[in-house]
Scaffold this motif. Structure first.
Motif, PDB file in Angstrom:
ATOM      1  N   PRO A 190       0.829  -1.209   0.000  1.00 34.59           N
ATOM      2  CA  PRO A 190       0.000   0.000   0.000  1.00 34.59           C
ATOM      3  C   PRO A 190       0.861   1.257   0.000  1.00 34.59           C
ATOM      4  O   PRO A 190       1.941   1.276   0.584  1.00 34.59           O
ATOM      5  N   ILE A 191       0.392   2.294  -0.667  1.00 28.46           N
ATOM      6  CA  ILE A 191       1.105   3.570  -0.621  1.00 28.46           C
ATOM      7  C   ILE A 191       0.751   4.244   0.700  1.00 28.46           C
ATOM      8  O   ILE A 191      -0.366   4.123   1.196  1.00 28.46           O
ATOM      9  N   LYS A 192       1.735   4.881   1.296  1.00 32.10           N
ATOM     10  CA  LYS A 192       1.528   5.567   2.565  1.00 32.10           C
ATOM     11  C   LYS A 192       1.740   7.061   2.371  1.00 32.10           C
ATOM     12  O   LYS A 192       2.298   7.501   1.371  1.00 32.10           O
ATOM     13  N   MET A 224      12.040   3.765   2.300  1.00 27.67           N
ATOM     14  CA  MET A 224      10.882   4.120   1.480  1.00 27.67           C
ATOM     15  C   MET A 224      11.291   4.368   0.041  1.00 27.67           C
ATOM     16  O   MET A 224      12.455   4.606  -0.261  1.00 27.67           O
ATOM     17  N   ILE A 225      10.283   4.328  -0.826  1.00 29.22           N
ATOM     18  CA  ILE A 225      10.437   4.753  -2.214  1.00 29.22           C
ATOM     19  C   ILE A 225       9.433   5.879  -2.413  1.00 29.22           C
ATOM     20  O   ILE A 225       8.227   5.634  -2.566  1.00 29.22           O
ATOM     21  N   ILE A 260      12.532  11.201  -6.484  1.00 26.54           N
ATOM     22  CA  ILE A 260      11.246  10.515  -6.587  1.00 26.54           C
ATOM     23  C   ILE A 260      11.446   9.205  -7.349  1.00 26.54           C
ATOM     24  O   ILE A 260      12.063   9.170  -8.406  1.00 26.54           O
ATOM     25  N   GLY A 261      10.948   8.116  -6.769  1.00 30.17           N
ATOM     26  CA  GLY A 261      11.026   6.814  -7.429  1.00 30.17           C
ATOM     27  C   GLY A 261      12.268   6.008  -7.100  1.00 30.17           C
ATOM     28  O   GLY A 261      12.447   4.918  -7.623  1.00 30.17           O
ATOM     29  N   SER A 262      13.138   6.522  -6.217  1.00 32.07           N
ATOM     30  CA  SER A 262      14.337   5.763  -5.878  1.00 32.07           C
ATOM     31  C   SER A 262      14.317   5.390  -4.397  1.00 32.07           C
ATOM     32  O   SER A 262      13.779   6.122  -3.576  1.00 32.07           O
ATOM     33  N   TYR A 263      14.904   4.251  -4.077  1.00 34.69           N
ATOM     34  CA  TYR A 263      14.922   3.777  -2.698  1.00 34.69           C
ATOM     35  C   TYR A 263      15.716   4.729  -1.818  1.00 34.69           C
ATOM     36  O   TYR A 263      16.802   5.170  -2.179  1.00 34.69           O
ATOM     37  N   ILE A 301       4.508  13.695   1.616  1.00 33.83           N
ATOM     38  CA  ILE A 301       5.236  12.760   0.751  1.00 33.83           C
ATOM     39  C   ILE A 301       4.423  11.475   0.672  1.00 33.83           C
ATOM     40  O   ILE A 301       4.079  10.883   1.699  1.00 33.83           O
ATOM     41  N   LEU A 302       4.091  11.060  -0.541  1.00 41.18           N
ATOM     42  CA  LEU A 302       3.447   9.771  -0.774  1.00 41.18           C
ATOM     43  C   LEU A 302       4.557   8.775  -1.093  1.00 41.18           C
ATOM     44  O   LEU A 302       5.419   9.057  -1.931  1.00 41.18           O
ATOM     45  N   TYR A 303       4.548   7.612  -0.427  1.00 41.11           N
ATOM     46  CA  TYR A 303       5.664   6.680  -0.594  1.00 41.11           C
ATOM     47  C   TYR A 303       5.229   5.234  -0.399  1.00 41.11           C
ATOM     48  O   TYR A 303       4.208   4.952   0.213  1.00 41.11           O
ATOM     49  N   TYR A 304       6.057   4.351  -0.952  1.00 41.35           N
ATOM     50  CA  TYR A 304       5.914   2.923  -0.698  1.00 41.35           C
ATOM     51  C   TYR A 304       6.897   2.548   0.406  1.00 41.35           C
ATOM     52  O   TYR A 304       8.085   2.855   0.302  1.00 41.35           O
ATOM     53  N   PRO A 305       6.425   1.885   1.465  1.00 42.93           N
ATOM     54  CA  PRO A 305       7.362   1.396   2.480  1.00 42.93           C
ATOM     55  C   PRO A 305       8.102   0.174   1.934  1.00 42.93           C
ATOM     56  O   PRO A 305       7.547  -0.591   1.150  1.00 42.93           O
TER      57      PRO A 305
END
Length: 168
Positions: free
Chosen positions: A36-38, A67-68, A124-127, A159-163
């Motif tokens: 899920p995006i956080k 995060m990403i 944006i988009g990088s770990y 910030i919207l991110y993927y954990p």
């Protein structure tokens, strides 16, 4: 006998399956579609948090690690104003100490309240394992602009991110 369903099926109660169940992909742990995006929302930044000078930097607190980042924007919930005619605007960028626009390039946060977005920074988009994230403010004006002239500011960084969890 087996039945394949191509559409999503919702069970509003318990379900009993006789026989085996095939999951594709074979392990949910390998299915990145289930992540899920956080959303991270920074502390409130007000005019009291700005220092004097044409630019100033505010450290964010409680930022996520591992995060990403997918998107970054700022939100003001009141009009941003200046108490001095020499300062006629204020911009904000979001990043890290060595690269203040790493997540979001400069955008005006002066004037009416609302979401303020700009082009994505290179991060944006990088770990990202762990970053000390900052918001850099730049006063705009006629030559003697100063962040200290800002008389009203209520801003949060989003910030919207993927954990990211351990791979093993």
């Amino acid at each position: 006998m087996s039945t394949n369903y191509d559409d999503d099926k919702v069970f509003n109660g318990s379900a009993t399956f006789k026989g085996g169940i095939t999951i594709d992909p074979s392990s949910v742990a390998n299915a990145n579609t289930f992540v899920p995006i956080k959303r991270y929302v920074s502390q409130l930044i007000t005019q009291a948090g700005l220092s004097s000078g044409a630019t100033c930097t505010v450290a964010l607190t409680g930022e996520p690690t591992a995060m990403i980042p997918q998107a970054c924007y700022v939100v003001t919930d009141e009009a941003t104003t200046s108490g001095n005619g020499a300062t006629t605007g204020l911009t904000c960028e979001v990043g890290i100490a060595g690269d203040p626009d790493f997540l979001m390039v400069s955008t005006s946060v002066f004037g009416a309240a609302g979401r303020k977005e700009a082009y994505a920074g290179v991060g944006i988009g990088s770990y990202r394992a762990a970053d000390a994230i900052v918001a850099k403010f730049t006063a705009v004006g006629a030559g003697s602009e100063d962040c200290d002239d800002i008389s009203n500011l209520n801003l949060r960084v989003v910030i919207l991110y993927y954990p990211v969890s351990a791979e093993a």
